[in-house]
Design a protein around this motif. Structure first.
Motif, short mmCIF file in Angstrom:
data_model
loop_
_atom_site.label_atom_id
_atom_site.label_comp_id
_atom_site.label_asym_id
_atom_site.label_seq_id
_atom_site.Cartn_x
_atom_site.Cartn_y
_atom_site.Cartn_z
N GLY A 177 0.81 -1.21 0.00
CA GLY A 177 0.00 0.00 0.00
C GLY A 177 0.84 1.26 0.00
N PRO A 178 0.17 2.43 0.10
CA PRO A 178 0.91 3.70 0.08
C PRO A 178 1.77 3.87 1.33
CG PRO A 178 -1.41 4.05 0.59
CD PRO A 178 -1.28 2.61 0.20
N ALA A 179 2.76 4.75 1.21
CA ALA A 179 3.69 4.98 2.32
C ALA A 179 4.17 6.42 2.29
CB ALA A 179 4.88 4.02 2.23
N ALA A 180 4.69 6.87 3.40
CA ALA A 180 5.27 8.21 3.50
C ALA A 180 6.47 8.16 4.44
CB ALA A 180 4.25 9.23 4.01
N PHE A 181 7.47 9.00 4.14
CA PHE A 181 8.61 9.06 5.04
C PHE A 181 9.17 10.47 5.10
CE2 PHE A 181 10.39 7.73 0.92
CZ PHE A 181 11.47 8.61 0.75
N LEU A 182 9.68 10.81 6.28
CA LEU A 182 10.40 12.06 6.49
C LEU A 182 11.83 11.87 6.02
CD1 LEU A 182 10.36 14.95 7.79
CD2 LEU A 182 11.12 13.85 9.90
N ASP A 183 12.35 12.83 5.28
CA ASP A 183 13.67 12.69 4.66
C ASP A 183 14.54 13.89 5.02
OD1 ASP A 183 15.28 11.11 2.64
OD2 ASP A 183 15.30 13.05 1.64
N ILE A 184 15.74 13.61 5.53
CA ILE A 184 16.72 14.66 5.84
C ILE A 184 17.97 14.37 5.03
CG2 ILE A 184 18.17 15.71 7.62
CD1 ILE A 184 16.04 14.97 9.67
N LEU A 185 18.47 15.36 4.30
CA LEU A 185 19.71 15.24 3.55
C LEU A 185 20.65 16.36 3.94
CD1 LEU A 185 18.43 14.36 -0.04
CD2 LEU A 185 19.48 12.81 1.62
N ALA A 186 21.93 16.03 4.12
CA ALA A 186 22.89 17.04 4.56
C ALA A 186 24.25 16.80 3.90
CB ALA A 186 23.05 16.98 6.09
N PRO A 187 24.75 17.83 3.20
CA PRO A 187 24.04 19.05 2.80
C PRO A 187 23.03 18.75 1.71
CG PRO A 187 26.23 19.00 1.82
CD PRO A 187 26.15 17.81 2.74
N PRO A 188 22.18 19.71 1.33
CA PRO A 188 21.18 19.45 0.30
C PRO A 188 21.82 19.18 -1.06
CG PRO A 188 20.68 21.46 1.55
CD PRO A 188 22.07 21.07 1.89
N TYR A 189 21.03 18.59 -1.96
CA TYR A 189 21.47 18.48 -3.35
C TYR A 189 21.81 19.86 -3.89
CZ TYR A 189 20.00 13.59 -4.06
OH TYR A 189 19.89 12.23 -4.01
N ASP A 190 22.89 19.94 -4.67
CA ASP A 190 23.30 21.19 -5.30
C ASP A 190 24.17 20.84 -6.50
OD1 ASP A 190 24.20 23.64 -6.12
OD2 ASP A 190 24.98 24.28 -4.17
N PRO A 191 23.58 20.78 -7.71
CA PRO A 191 24.36 20.40 -8.89
C PRO A 191 25.57 21.31 -9.13
CG PRO A 191 22.01 20.34 -9.38
CD PRO A 191 22.16 20.98 -8.02
N ASP A 192 25.47 22.58 -8.74
CA ASP A 192 26.58 23.51 -8.94
C ASP A 192 27.76 23.21 -8.02
OD1 ASP A 192 25.16 24.84 -10.91
OD2 ASP A 192 24.28 26.28 -9.50
N ASP A 193 27.51 22.42 -6.97
CA ASP A 193 28.57 22.09 -6.03
C ASP A 193 28.89 20.59 -6.07
OD1 ASP A 193 30.48 22.85 -4.15
OD2 ASP A 193 29.15 22.50 -2.44
N GLY A 194 28.53 19.94 -7.18
CA GLY A 194 28.87 18.54 -7.37
C GLY A 194 27.94 17.56 -6.69
N ARG A 195 26.79 18.02 -6.22
CA ARG A 195 25.85 17.12 -5.53
C ARG A 195 24.56 17.02 -6.35
NH1 ARG A 195 27.57 20.42 -1.51
NH2 ARG A 195 25.52 21.40 -1.30
N ASP A 196 24.67 16.35 -7.48
CA ASP A 196 23.51 16.11 -8.33
C ASP A 196 23.07 14.66 -8.13
OD1 ASP A 196 21.49 16.58 -10.07
OD2 ASP A 196 22.75 16.82 -11.84
N CYS A 197 21.79 14.38 -8.39
CA CYS A 197 21.26 13.04 -8.23
C CYS A 197 21.50 12.23 -9.50
CB CYS A 197 19.77 13.11 -7.91
SG CYS A 197 19.02 11.50 -7.58
N HIS A 198 22.04 11.02 -9.36
CA HIS A 198 22.26 10.12 -10.48
C HIS A 198 21.45 8.85 -10.27
CE1 HIS A 198 25.95 12.55 -9.81
NE2 HIS A 198 25.90 12.71 -11.12
N TYR A 199 20.94 8.31 -11.36
CA TYR A 199 20.13 7.10 -11.29
C TYR A 199 20.90 5.92 -11.86
CZ TYR A 199 16.29 10.28 -10.27
OH TYR A 199 15.49 11.23 -9.69
N TYR A 200 20.55 4.73 -11.36
CA TYR A 200 21.27 3.51 -11.76
C TYR A 200 20.30 2.35 -11.92
CZ TYR A 200 25.16 6.21 -9.85
OH TYR A 200 26.07 7.20 -9.59
N LYS A 201 20.75 1.35 -12.66
CA LYS A 201 20.04 0.08 -12.67
C LYS A 201 21.04 -1.03 -12.45
CE LYS A 201 20.04 -1.09 -17.65
NZ LYS A 201 19.17 -1.41 -18.80
N VAL A 202 20.58 -2.08 -11.80
CA VAL A 202 21.43 -3.24 -11.55
C VAL A 202 21.49 -4.07 -12.81
CG1 VAL A 202 21.72 -5.32 -10.18
CG2 VAL A 202 20.79 -3.25 -9.12
N LEU A 203 22.70 -4.41 -13.24
CA LEU A 203 22.88 -5.22 -14.44
C LEU A 203 22.90 -6.70 -14.09
CD1 LEU A 203 25.61 -3.31 -16.46
CD2 LEU A 203 23.13 -3.20 -16.72
#
Length: 251
Positions: free
Chosen positions: A182-208
């Protein structure tokens, strides 16, 4: 000093998160007793938080979201240079694909429902010539540069009764989050925040899927080495936004 019980729990969490992660610039942060003590205090507070504290509730039974509803929505609570905090809402059977948090710490606390989290570590080993040719179907030339060797560290299920899931810049930094039952919710804390200009961009992957000789499993701890392929954001995943209805938070 006794706590002021009139202060909303989410406000106390925000203040503790700021105190915990404001020293993240230290290269030895993971070994700092001060940091670990503060992180333990933050974990204790997070363990107490419930959906009702944030004035959110699971969807009513029998309600069916439309096909136009995003599989995941985000409620922004606050963000500073030190950390960001918000709530992710997942439809039943929705998934946040395998992704990373470069150079970041994170803490995830389920508010309602149940999620399954698979955590990976990136390994430093560069792709070897033998492994690059061991995939079925074979990798295309441009895909070889997107190969990442990784370690599947854990797979676990979390509910509102569970403590937080914790990630660091080096351990459990990649994870996939699946809503189950069923549906779910979660509280999320990230430190420091995402910042592509500072090298903290999100990348996606798949398992081969690899041949058995490229997959090594340690009988001692059950951890498994495997190859990940960096991919664009999956087309079936997108994240919408909703207003945060809970107590105001200031840091």
């Amino acid at each position: 000093m006794p706590r002021n019980n009139k202060t909303p729990l989410i406000q106390r969490i925000a203040r503790q998160a700021n105190e915990t992660f404001k020293i993240c610039s230290s290269s030895a942060i993971g070994d700092s007793k001060v940091f670990l003590d503060r992180q333990a205090e933050l974990s204790t507070l997070l363990t107490q938080i419930r959906a009702a504290d944030l004035k959110i509730a699971p969807p009513k039974k029998g309600s069916k979201p439309s096909d136009q509803t995003p599989p995941v929505t985000y409620m922004h609570i606050c963000e500073t240079d030190t950390f960001s905090m918000g709530v992710f809402l997942l439809k039943g059977d929705a998934s946040i694909p395998l992704h990373d948090h470069p150079g970041m710490h994170g803490m995830l606390k389920v508010l309602y429902g149940k999620v399954r989290i698979r955590c990976f570590d990136k390994l430093d080993n560069p792709p070897c010539a033998e492994c690059e040719t061991a995939f079925d179907p074979p990798l295309l030339p441009f895909q070889k540069d997107a190969l990442r060797r990784s370690l599947l560290r854990s797979t676990g299920e979390y509910s509102e009764e569970s403590g937080p899931c914790i990630l660091t810049p080096l351990k459990d930094n990649l994870h996939q989050i699946d809503a189950i039952e069923g549906p779910a919710a979660f509280l999320d804390i990230l430190a420091p925040p995402y910042d592509p200009d500072d090298g903290r961009d999100c990348h996606y992957y798949k398992v081969l899927q690899t041949v058995s000789k490229t997959v090594e499993k340690s009988e001692a701890n059950g951890e498994e080495e495997m190859w990940l392929l960096e991919i664009p954001q999956p087309e079936d995943f997108w994240c919408g936004g909703e207003p945060y209805p809970g107590p105001e938070v200031s840091v």
